[in-house]
Design a protein around this motif. Structure first.
Motif, PDB file in Angstrom:
ATOM      1  N   GLU A 220      43.406  20.815  49.839  1.00  0.00           N
ATOM      2  CA  GLU A 220      44.207  21.925  50.485  1.00  0.00           C
ATOM      3  C   GLU A 220      44.755  22.955  49.608  1.00  0.00           C
ATOM      4  N   GLU A 221      45.083  22.564  48.257  1.00  0.00           N
ATOM      5  CA  GLU A 221      45.433  23.435  47.241  1.00  0.00           C
ATOM      6  C   GLU A 221      44.431  24.718  47.076  1.00  0.00           C
ATOM      7  N   ASP A 222      43.224  24.136  47.083  1.00  0.00           N
ATOM      8  CA  ASP A 222      41.925  25.327  46.606  1.00  0.00           C
ATOM      9  C   ASP A 222      41.922  26.026  47.771  1.00  0.00           C
ATOM     10  N   ILE A 223      42.141  25.699  49.208  1.00  0.00           N
ATOM     11  CA  ILE A 223      41.768  26.312  50.344  1.00  0.00           C
ATOM     12  C   ILE A 223      42.653  27.356  50.401  1.00  0.00           C
ATOM     13  N   ARG A 224      44.070  27.453  50.154  1.00  0.00           N
ATOM     14  CA  ARG A 224      45.005  28.282  50.038  1.00  0.00           C
ATOM     15  C   ARG A 224      44.561  29.516  49.118  1.00  0.00           C
ATOM     16  N   TRP A 225      44.015  29.417  47.944  1.00  0.00           N
ATOM     17  CA  TRP A 225      43.889  30.483  47.081  1.00  0.00           C
ATOM     18  C   TRP A 225      42.565  31.133  47.385  1.00  0.00           C
ATOM     19  N   ARG A 226      41.593  30.406  47.912  1.00  0.00           N
ATOM     20  CA  ARG A 226      40.260  30.750  48.276  1.00  0.00           C
ATOM     21  C   ARG A 226      40.320  31.677  49.401  1.00  0.00           C
ATOM     22  N   GLU A 227      41.193  31.387  50.270  1.00  0.00           N
ATOM     23  CA  GLU A 227      41.275  32.350  51.428  1.00  0.00           C
ATOM     24  C   GLU A 227      41.412  33.625  51.297  1.00  0.00           C
ATOM     25  N   ALA A 228      41.569  34.271  50.060  1.00  0.00           N
ATOM     26  CA  ALA A 228      41.838  35.619  49.563  1.00  0.00           C
ATOM     27  C   ALA A 228      40.409  36.307  49.413  1.00  0.00           C
ATOM     28  N   PHE A 229      39.340  35.350  49.453  1.00  0.00           N
ATOM     29  CA  PHE A 229      37.927  35.859  49.286  1.00  0.00           C
ATOM     30  C   PHE A 229      37.123  35.841  50.539  1.00  0.00           C
ATOM     31  N   THR A 230      37.759  34.869  51.647  1.00  0.00           N
ATOM     32  CA  THR A 230      36.839  34.448  52.712  1.00  0.00           C
ATOM     33  C   THR A 230      36.355  35.515  53.622  1.00  0.00           C
ATOM     34  N   THR A 231      37.122  36.326  53.757  1.00  0.00           N
ATOM     35  CA  THR A 231      36.972  37.513  54.859  1.00  0.00           C
ATOM     36  C   THR A 231      36.438  38.820  54.151  1.00  0.00           C
ATOM     37  N   LEU A 232      36.250  38.839  52.770  1.00  0.00           N
ATOM     38  CA  LEU A 232      35.619  39.939  51.926  1.00  0.00           C
ATOM     39  C   LEU A 232      34.406  39.813  51.380  1.00  0.00           C
ATOM     40  N   ASP A 233      33.751  41.005  51.422  1.00  0.00           N
ATOM     41  CA  ASP A 233      32.461  41.262  50.789  1.00  0.00           C
ATOM     42  C   ASP A 233      32.340  41.055  49.261  1.00  0.00           C
ATOM     43  N   LEU A 234      32.553  39.740  48.828  1.00  0.00           N
ATOM     44  CA  LEU A 234      32.530  39.751  47.180  1.00  0.00           C
ATOM     45  C   LEU A 234      31.598  38.511  46.968  1.00  0.00           C
ATOM     46  N   VAL A 235      31.171  38.792  45.741  1.00  0.00           N
ATOM     47  CA  VAL A 235      30.449  37.554  44.848  1.00  0.00           C
ATOM     48  C   VAL A 235      31.040  37.310  43.809  1.00  0.00           C
ATOM     49  N   VAL A 236      31.227  36.038  43.504  1.00  0.00           N
ATOM     50  CA  VAL A 236      31.733  35.435  42.456  1.00  0.00           C
ATOM     51  C   VAL A 236      30.473  35.351  41.404  1.00  0.00           C
ATOM     52  N   VAL A 237      30.610  35.857  40.148  1.00  0.00           N
ATOM     53  CA  VAL A 237      29.382  35.514  39.188  1.00  0.00           C
ATOM     54  C   VAL A 237      29.739  34.493  38.225  1.00  0.00           C
ATOM     55  N   PRO A 238      28.958  33.307  38.221  1.00  0.00           N
ATOM     56  CA  PRO A 238      29.081  32.321  37.441  1.00  0.00           C
ATOM     57  C   PRO A 238      28.964  32.749  36.012  1.00  0.00           C
ATOM     58  N   PRO A 239      29.649  32.048  34.810  1.00  0.00           N
ATOM     59  CA  PRO A 239      30.269  30.843  35.245  1.00  0.00           C
ATOM     60  C   PRO A 239      31.818  31.227  35.301  1.00  0.00           C
ATOM     61  N   ILE A 240      32.762  30.209  35.920  1.00  0.00           N
ATOM     62  CA  ILE A 240      34.147  30.342  35.787  1.00  0.00           C
ATOM     63  C   ILE A 240      34.409  29.487  34.622  1.00  0.00           C
ATOM     64  N   VAL A 241      35.292  29.866  33.742  1.00  0.00           N
ATOM     65  CA  VAL A 241      35.593  29.345  32.400  1.00  0.00           C
ATOM     66  C   VAL A 241      37.177  28.834  32.572  1.00  0.00           C
ATOM     67  N   TYR A 242      37.438  27.725  32.309  1.00  0.00           N
ATOM     68  CA  TYR A 242      38.623  27.276  32.122  1.00  0.00           C
ATOM     69  C   TYR A 242      39.219  27.125  30.684  1.00  0.00           C
ATOM     70  N   ASP A 243      40.545  27.644  30.725  1.00  0.00           N
ATOM     71  CA  ASP A 243      41.221  27.584  29.295  1.00  0.00           C
ATOM     72  C   ASP A 243      42.015  26.513  29.029  1.00  0.00           C
ATOM     73  N   SER A 244      42.520  26.303  27.728  1.00  0.00           N
ATOM     74  CA  SER A 244      43.520  25.138  27.298  1.00  0.00           C
ATOM     75  C   SER A 244      44.942  25.434  28.185  1.00  0.00           C
ATOM     76  N   MET A 245      45.191  26.472  28.820  1.00  0.00           N
ATOM     77  CA  MET A 245      46.433  26.633  29.695  1.00  0.00           C
ATOM     78  C   MET A 245      46.168  26.314  30.938  1.00  0.00           C
ATOM     79  N   ALA A 246      44.923  25.749  31.289  1.00  0.00           N
ATOM     80  CA  ALA A 246      44.766  25.390  32.995  1.00  0.00           C
ATOM     81  C   ALA A 246      44.607  26.460  33.500  1.00  0.00           C
ATOM     82  N   ALA A 247      44.524  27.615  32.926  1.00  0.00           N
ATOM     83  CA  ALA A 247      44.119  28.990  33.871  1.00  0.00           C
ATOM     84  C   ALA A 247      42.470  28.904  33.753  1.00  0.00           C
ATOM     85  N   PHE A 248      42.131  29.778  34.523  1.00  0.00           N
ATOM     86  CA  PHE A 248      40.394  30.186  34.485  1.00  0.00           C
ATOM     87  C   PHE A 248      40.261  31.532  34.790  1.00  0.00           C
ATOM     88  N   THR A 249      39.099  32.145  34.022  1.00  0.00           N
ATOM     89  CA  THR A 249      38.854  33.474  34.195  1.00  0.00           C
ATOM     90  C   THR A 249      37.189  33.468  35.199  1.00  0.00           C
TER      91      THR A 249
END
Length: 234
Positions: free
Chosen positions: A91-120
Motif C-alpha cells: 500500500e505504501e508503494d501504491i500511494r506514491w506510484r499514483e503520481a505516475f498512473t494518469t500521466l504519459d510518462l516512461v521510467v527509464v531503467p535502472p532505478i538506483v538505491y543509495d545508502s540513505m534509503a532514497a532512490f534516483t
C-alpha cells in the motif's frame, strides 16, 4: 521529449524493508532495479535487481520481508548477484506510484538505491507531465531534481550516486589536468583547489572513480566473466 533525473527520499514508514536494510547496514555497496512488471489485477509485481552486496546477510534480510512471495538469486561473482522476485504490491508503494498512473510518462531503467534509503530515476515525457508528476507526489516525499532537459540516451549520466563533493573533486581534477596522459597535475594540486588535505582529495577521487567505473560496466551488464577483450595499441 523531456527527461527528468530525480531523487526521491521517502519517510521511514513508507520505506520497503530492504531499503532500511541498505540504509542501516553495510552489506549493500550498490543496488539497482533493472526491470519490473506490475500485475495490478493480481496485486503482485515481478522485479529484477542487480546488487553488489554480501549475499548471506542480504538473503537473510530478504527472507524476512512479508511481501516477498518467492525469489531467485543468481550469483554474478563473489561480490554481486541478480535477484528476480515476486512480491505483493505494498500500500505504501501504491500511494506514491499514483503520481505516475494518469500521466504519459516512461521510467527509464535502472532505478538506483543509495545508502540513505532514497532512490534516483530518470523519467521521460512532456514538461507538463513531468511537472504534474512532481506535484502529485505525496508531501511526505522529499524530491530533489538533479537534471532536466531534452532526452538523449547517448549521454546518459554515469555519475550515479556520487556526492556533490566527489563530483566537485572530479570536475576540478579534469580541469587542471589530473586525468591527462601524461598527468599535468597531482593529488596535491587537486587538494589545493578543494582547500582540503591531500589524503582527503585522494579519497574523494578514488571513491568517485570506483563508483563511476562500476556504474559504467554494470549499466550494460558487463562483468569479469562476460567481457570480450579488444587489444588496442596505446
Amino acid at each position: 521529449m523531456k527527461y527528468l533525473d530525480v531523487r526521491l527520499s521517502q519517510p521511514d514508514w513508507m520505506l520497503h524493508p530492504m531499503q532500511r536494510f541498505i540504509r542501516d547496514g553495510e552489506a549493500v555497496r550498490y543496488e539497482e532495479l533493472r526491470a519490473w512488471n506490475i500485475a495490478g489485477a493480481e496485486g503482485v509485481e515481478y522485479e529484477l535487481f542487480y546488487a553488489d552486496a554480501d549475499r548471506e546477510p542480504y538473503e537473510t534480510a530478504l527472507e524476512q520481508v512479508d511481501s516477498v512471495r518467492w525469489y531467485d538469486l543468481t550469483p554474478v561473482d563473489d561480490d554481486s548477484f541478480y535477484l528476480y522476485l515476486c512480491q505483493e504490491t505494498r500500500e505504501e508503494d501504491i500511494r506514491w506510484r499514483e503520481a505516475f498512473t494518469t500521466l504519459d510518462l516512461v521510467v527509464v531503467p535502472p532505478i538506483v538505491y543509495d545508502s540513505m534509503a532514497a532512490f534516483t530515476m530518470t523519467i521521460v515525457g512532456t514538461g507538463e507531465n513531468l511537472q504534474a508528476m512532481i506535484d502529485g507526489l505525496p508531501d511526505e516525499i522529499d524530491v530533489t531534481v538533479r537534471e532536466i532537459g531534452e532526452y538523449d540516451r547517448r549521454y546518459a549520466p554515469l555519475t550515479g550516486d556520487l556526492t556533490d563533493r566527489q563530483l566537485e573533486a572530479v570536475a576540478i581534477a579534469a580541469d587542471i589536468g589530473y586525468f591527462d596522459v601524461p598527468r599535468d597535475a597531482g593529488v596535491d594540486d587537486v587538494a589545493t583547489e578543494l582547500d582540503c588535505a591531500p589524503s582527503t582529495a585522494a579519497t574523494l577521487l578514488q571513491k568517485a572513480q570506483a563508483r563511476v567505473m562500476r556504474r559504467l560496466v554494470r549499466r550494460d551488464g558487463h562483468h569479469r566473466d562476460g567481457i570480450t577483450s579488444t587489444v588496442q595499441s596505446n
